[in-house]
Design a protein around this motif. Structure first.
Motif, short mmCIF file in Angstrom:
data_model
loop_
_atom_site.label_atom_id
_atom_site.label_comp_id
_atom_site.label_asym_id
_atom_site.label_seq_id
_atom_site.Cartn_x
_atom_site.Cartn_y
_atom_site.Cartn_z
N PHE A 67 0.79 -1.22 0.00
CA PHE A 67 0.00 0.00 0.00
C PHE A 67 0.83 1.28 0.00
O PHE A 67 0.27 2.37 -0.05
N GLY A 68 2.15 1.15 0.10
CA GLY A 68 3.03 2.29 -0.07
C GLY A 68 2.95 3.37 0.98
O GLY A 68 3.01 4.55 0.67
N TYR A 69 2.80 2.98 2.23
CA TYR A 69 2.81 3.98 3.29
C TYR A 69 3.65 3.45 4.45
O TYR A 69 3.94 2.26 4.53
N ASP A 70 4.03 4.33 5.33
CA ASP A 70 4.87 3.96 6.47
C ASP A 70 4.00 3.28 7.52
O ASP A 70 3.57 3.89 8.49
N ALA A 71 3.73 2.01 7.30
CA ALA A 71 2.79 1.25 8.11
C ALA A 71 3.41 0.78 9.41
O ALA A 71 4.59 0.45 9.48
#
Length: 171
Positions: A67-71
């Motif tokens: 998802f391309g986020y800093d999870a």
């Protein structure tokens, strides 16, 4: 295999949108079983092999990749969740919101409370076992002293808050 609850921070807010079906599919692709998402706010109940650190690392990396986020997540043993909800220390009422703040590390939860001054006629806050309990009047969950503290950027990666009604749905 252990039963877990993954609580994702910052999902479906601030431009990070993850549909429940996509989230469940990701967990299944990781080889996890009995996957169930609850509401659209990043709550996943599942069964997995491995310890908490291994599962947390795998989920966070998969979320970043997909998802391309800093999870990041807070991982809670499913069996502990009922006790956390049962231990809520304040009286509930139709005019109140009852919350539990989960942390990935005890120091982050302790830091939430350092030098915190709350108006107990409005909100109540107490440290629990691995959590912070919070109760506030409906309509004030963003503007109380504790709400402002919990929203600080320094807690973004280490804490996440859930309403007790949501937590009951995870049981």
């Amino acid at each position: 295999m252990a039963r877990w609850v993954a609580l994702l921070r910052g999902v479906n807010v601030n431009g990070i949108t993850i549909r429940s079906a996509e989230l469940a599919a990701l967990f299944r692709e990781l080889g996890y079983e009995d996957v169930r998402t609850v509401l659209a706010s990043g709550n996943v109940v599942f069964t997995a092999d491995g310890d908490a650190a291994t599962v947390t690392g795998a989920v966070e990396q998969a979320l970043r990749d997909r998802f391309g986020y800093d999870a990041w997540i807070v991982l809670v043993p499913h069996g502990r969740l009922a006790a956390i909800v049962d231990d809520f220390p304040f009286p509930s009422g139709p005019d109140r919101h009852d919350y539990v703040v989960f942390g990935s590390a005890a120091p982050a939860l302790d830091a939430l409370l350092v030098d915190l001054i709350v108006d107990e006629s409005t909100e109540r806050v107490a440290r629990g076992d691995g959590v912070v309990y919070w109760s506030c009047p409906k309509g004030s969950s963003t503007d109380t002293a504790f709400a402002k503290r919990a929203a600080a950027a320094r807690f973004k990666r280490t804490t996440t808050t859930r309403n007790t009604n949501t937590l009951r749905k995870l049981l």
